[in-house]
Design a protein around this motif. Structure first.
Motif, PDB file in Angstrom:
ATOM      1  N   ALA A 199       8.300  11.101 -12.805  1.00 11.14           N
ATOM      2  CA  ALA A 199       7.972   9.851 -12.109  1.00 11.14           C
ATOM      3  C   ALA A 199       9.239   9.131 -11.653  1.00 11.14           C
ATOM      4  O   ALA A 199      10.308   9.269 -12.269  1.00 11.14           O
ATOM      5  N   ALA A 200       9.113   8.348 -10.602  1.00  9.64           N
ATOM      6  CA  ALA A 200      10.254   7.602 -10.063  1.00  9.64           C
ATOM      7  C   ALA A 200      10.879   6.700 -11.121  1.00  9.64           C
ATOM      8  O   ALA A 200      12.105   6.589 -11.204  1.00  9.64           O
ATOM      9  N   LYS A 201      10.061   6.085 -11.959  1.00  9.92           N
ATOM     10  CA  LYS A 201      10.580   5.176 -12.979  1.00  9.92           C
ATOM     11  C   LYS A 201      11.397   5.910 -14.045  1.00  9.92           C
ATOM     12  O   LYS A 201      12.189   5.311 -14.755  1.00  9.92           O
ATOM     13  N   ASP A 202      11.239   7.239 -14.127  1.00  9.87           N
ATOM     14  CA  ASP A 202      11.946   8.030 -15.131  1.00  9.87           C
ATOM     15  C   ASP A 202      13.077   8.865 -14.535  1.00  9.87           C
ATOM     16  O   ASP A 202      13.548   9.812 -15.163  1.00  9.87           O
ATOM     17  N   THR A 203      13.531   8.510 -13.341  1.00 12.44           N
ATOM     18  CA  THR A 203      14.524   9.324 -12.647  1.00 12.44           C
ATOM     19  C   THR A 203      15.789   9.565 -13.463  1.00 12.44           C
ATOM     20  O   THR A 203      16.449  10.575 -13.303  1.00 12.44           O
ATOM     21  N   GLY A 204      16.119   8.675 -14.374  1.00 15.82           N
ATOM     22  CA  GLY A 204      17.316   8.836 -15.189  1.00 15.82           C
ATOM     23  C   GLY A 204      17.121   9.694 -16.426  1.00 15.82           C
ATOM     24  O   GLY A 204      18.082   9.947 -17.157  1.00 15.82           O
ATOM     25  N   ASP A 205      15.904  10.171 -16.670  1.00 17.56           N
ATOM     26  CA  ASP A 205      15.644  10.936 -17.897  1.00 17.56           C
ATOM     27  C   ASP A 205      14.686  12.097 -17.614  1.00 17.56           C
ATOM     28  O   ASP A 205      13.467  11.952 -17.723  1.00 17.56           O
ATOM     29  N   PRO A 206      15.211  13.277 -17.255  1.00 19.15           N
ATOM     30  CA  PRO A 206      14.354  14.426 -16.943  1.00 19.15           C
ATOM     31  C   PRO A 206      13.458  14.864 -18.096  1.00 19.15           C
ATOM     32  O   PRO A 206      12.473  15.555 -17.887  1.00 19.15           O
ATOM     33  N   SER A 207      13.779  14.443 -19.320  1.00 18.38           N
ATOM     34  CA  SER A 207      12.932  14.836 -20.449  1.00 18.38           C
ATOM     35  C   SER A 207      11.636  14.032 -20.508  1.00 18.38           C
ATOM     36  O   SER A 207      10.793  14.287 -21.371  1.00 18.38           O
ATOM     37  N   ARG A 214       0.821  -1.207   0.000  1.00 13.25           N
ATOM     38  CA  ARG A 214       0.000   0.000   0.000  1.00 13.25           C
ATOM     39  C   ARG A 214       0.858   1.261   0.000  1.00 13.25           C
ATOM     40  O   ARG A 214       0.339   2.356  -0.029  1.00 13.25           O
ATOM     41  N   SER A 215       2.181   1.118   0.056  1.00 13.25           N
ATOM     42  CA  SER A 215       3.049   2.281   0.082  1.00 13.25           C
ATOM     43  C   SER A 215       3.053   2.976  -1.281  1.00 13.25           C
ATOM     44  O   SER A 215       2.775   2.377  -2.304  1.00 13.25           O
ATOM     45  N   THR A 216       3.379   4.263  -1.274  1.00  9.32           N
ATOM     46  CA  THR A 216       3.495   4.994  -2.521  1.00  9.32           C
ATOM     47  C   THR A 216       4.968   5.294  -2.758  1.00  9.32           C
ATOM     48  O   THR A 216       5.701   5.585  -1.830  1.00  9.32           O
ATOM     49  N   THR A 217       5.381   5.218  -3.997  1.00 11.64           N
ATOM     50  CA  THR A 217       6.757   5.494  -4.349  1.00 11.64           C
ATOM     51  C   THR A 217       6.924   6.992  -4.510  1.00 11.64           C
ATOM     52  O   THR A 217       6.095   7.648  -5.132  1.00 11.64           O
ATOM     53  N   ARG A 218       8.006   7.523  -3.958  1.00 10.89           N
ATOM     54  CA  ARG A 218       8.298   8.946  -4.078  1.00 10.89           C
ATOM     55  C   ARG A 218       8.616   9.253  -5.535  1.00 10.89           C
ATOM     56  O   ARG A 218       9.416   8.574  -6.160  1.00 10.89           O
ATOM     57  N   GLU A 219       7.998  10.286  -6.092  1.00 12.07           N
ATOM     58  CA  GLU A 219       8.341  10.659  -7.456  1.00 12.07           C
ATOM     59  C   GLU A 219       9.755  11.218  -7.477  1.00 12.07           C
ATOM     60  O   GLU A 219      10.296  11.643  -6.456  1.00 12.07           O
ATOM     61  N   ALA A 220      10.376  11.218  -8.636  1.00 12.75           N
ATOM     62  CA  ALA A 220      11.778  11.610  -8.746  1.00 12.75           C
ATOM     63  C   ALA A 220      11.985  13.104  -8.554  1.00 12.75           C
ATOM     64  O   ALA A 220      12.989  13.527  -7.982  1.00 12.75           O
ATOM     65  N   ALA A 221      11.055  13.922  -9.022  1.00 15.58           N
ATOM     66  CA  ALA A 221      11.167  15.376  -8.892  1.00 15.58           C
ATOM     67  C   ALA A 221       9.796  15.997  -9.130  1.00 15.58           C
ATOM     68  O   ALA A 221       8.944  15.399  -9.777  1.00 15.58           O
ATOM     69  N   ALA A 222       9.616  17.199  -8.599  1.00 22.71           N
ATOM     70  CA  ALA A 222       8.344  17.892  -8.814  1.00 22.71           C
ATOM     71  C   ALA A 222       8.519  19.385  -8.589  1.00 22.71           C
ATOM     72  O   ALA A 222       9.377  19.818  -7.814  1.00 22.71           O
ATOM     73  N   LEU A 223       7.683  20.148  -9.276  1.00 22.78           N
ATOM     74  CA  LEU A 223       7.564  21.591  -9.068  1.00 22.78           C
ATOM     75  C   LEU A 223       6.079  21.914  -9.133  1.00 22.78           C
ATOM     76  O   LEU A 223       5.433  21.672 -10.160  1.00 22.78           O
ATOM     77  N   THR A 224       5.530  22.439  -8.037  1.00 21.15           N
ATOM     78  CA  THR A 224       4.108  22.768  -7.974  1.00 21.15           C
ATOM     79  C   THR A 224       3.928  24.138  -7.326  1.00 21.15           C
ATOM     80  O   THR A 224       4.842  24.652  -6.678  1.00 21.15           O
ATOM     81  N   GLY A 225       2.749  24.682  -7.489  1.00 24.21           N
ATOM     82  CA  GLY A 225       2.404  25.920  -6.796  1.00 24.21           C
ATOM     83  C   GLY A 225       2.133  27.083  -7.720  1.00 24.21           C
ATOM     84  O   GLY A 225       2.349  27.012  -8.932  1.00 24.21           O
ATOM     85  N   THR A 226       1.654  28.161  -7.115  1.00 20.86           N
ATOM     86  CA  THR A 226       1.282  29.384  -7.828  1.00 20.86           C
ATOM     87  C   THR A 226       1.776  30.590  -7.057  1.00 20.86           C
ATOM     88  O   THR A 226       1.747  30.604  -5.827  1.00 20.86           O
ATOM     89  N   ALA A 227       2.210  31.616  -7.782  1.00 21.03           N
ATOM     90  CA  ALA A 227       2.606  32.875  -7.141  1.00 21.03           C
ATOM     91  C   ALA A 227       2.535  34.011  -8.144  1.00 21.03           C
ATOM     92  O   ALA A 227       2.593  33.801  -9.361  1.00 21.03           O
ATOM     93  N   LYS A 228       2.429  35.210  -7.602  1.00 18.34           N
ATOM     94  CA  LYS A 228       2.504  36.431  -8.405  1.00 18.34           C
ATOM     95  C   LYS A 228       3.878  37.046  -8.192  1.00 18.34           C
ATOM     96  O   LYS A 228       4.443  36.941  -7.103  1.00 18.34           O
ATOM     97  N   LEU A 229       4.418  37.672  -9.224  1.00 16.59           N
ATOM     98  CA  LEU A 229       5.701  38.342  -9.105  1.00 16.59           C
ATOM     99  C   LEU A 229       5.510  39.771  -8.608  1.00 16.59           C
ATOM    100  O   LEU A 229       4.485  40.405  -8.879  1.00 16.59           O
ATOM    101  N   TYR A 230       6.515  40.271  -7.896  1.00 17.83           N
ATOM    102  CA  TYR A 230       6.475  41.651  -7.418  1.00 17.83           C
ATOM    103  C   TYR A 230       6.925  42.599  -8.533  1.00 17.83           C
ATOM    104  O   TYR A 230       7.943  42.375  -9.178  1.00 17.83           O
ATOM    105  N   ARG A 231       6.150  43.626  -8.782  1.00 16.72           N
ATOM    106  CA  ARG A 231       6.531  44.703  -9.687  1.00 16.72           C
ATOM    107  C   ARG A 231       6.060  46.013  -9.069  1.00 16.72           C
ATOM    108  O   ARG A 231       4.897  46.138  -8.670  1.00 16.72           O
TER     109      ARG A 231
END
Length: 196
Positions: free
Chosen positions: A79-87, A47-64
């Motif tokens: 995905a963890a299975k693709d850890t060797g290929d960031p593309s 029932r365990s979940t595998t940690r994904e290899a990388a992620a970037l999430t979230g929202t923000a506004k830039l300061y101007r």
């Protein structure tokens, strides 16, 4: 007043103490709570979940200082299975820039994601935009996840527009020179840990 006999209460306390000691022993010997095995060492029913290899999430506004409304949103994953290929990263990101009712927005299909510590570089191809000439162009964004003071950079920093930047390879962007507007940053970077 209790209805249980004194000897019954002692047996209940002894059983509870025994169970607590078994759990403590399992934690001490395995470094964590004991998990029933299903024969392959992965735990009951895996029932365990595998940690994904990388992620970037979230929202923000830039300061101007002039009040530009600039928003970036990310939902990029490797995905963890693709850890060797960031593309092989998947997901989308969006950005928009408006001032006094003028501007444009774009949606991007992710084609590369590399993260290290709290920094992420993501790229992708613009699939939809109201900026003329932007669709089909690859863009890249860099995020530095600093909690409430996140920073961001983008591949068209030196040209002013994704349309003007020219062709570029995957996972290329600029240093994260922009600051996130106070109270809007929630970027989250999951560090990539490739086997080197």
């Amino acid at each position: 007043m209790s209805l249980a006999a004194p000897s019954s209460r002692r047996r209940t306390r002894a059983a509870a103490l025994g169970a607590a000691l078994l759990v403590a022993a399992a934690v001490a010997t395995t470094g964590g709570p004991a998990v029933a095995s299903d024969g392959d060492g992965t735990g009951a029913g895996d029932r365990s979940t595998t940690r994904e290899a990388a992620a970037l999430t979230g929202t923000a506004k830039l300061y101007r200082s002039l009040g530009d409304d600039i928003t970036f949103s990310f939902d990029a994953h490797l995905a963890a299975k693709d850890t060797g290929d960031p593309s092989k990263a998947t997901g989308t990101f969006r950005f928009s820039h408006y001032l006094d009712g003028f501007g444009a927005s774009a949606e991007v299909k992710v084609d590369c994601l590399v993260t290290g510590g709290k920094v992420a570089v993501v790229s992708g191809v613009i699939t939809k935009s109201d900026l003329e000439g932007a669709e089909g162009r690859r863009v890249g964004v860099t995020v530095h996840d600093l909690g409430r003071e996140d920073r961001l950079g983008y591949s068209w920093a030196s040209t002013g527009s994704p349309v003007e930047q020219g062709p570029m390879p995957k996972c290329v962007s600029s240093a994260p020179f922009e600051r996130v507007k106070a109270g809007t940053g929630d970027f989250k970077v999951l560090p990539w840990e490739p086997k080197l």
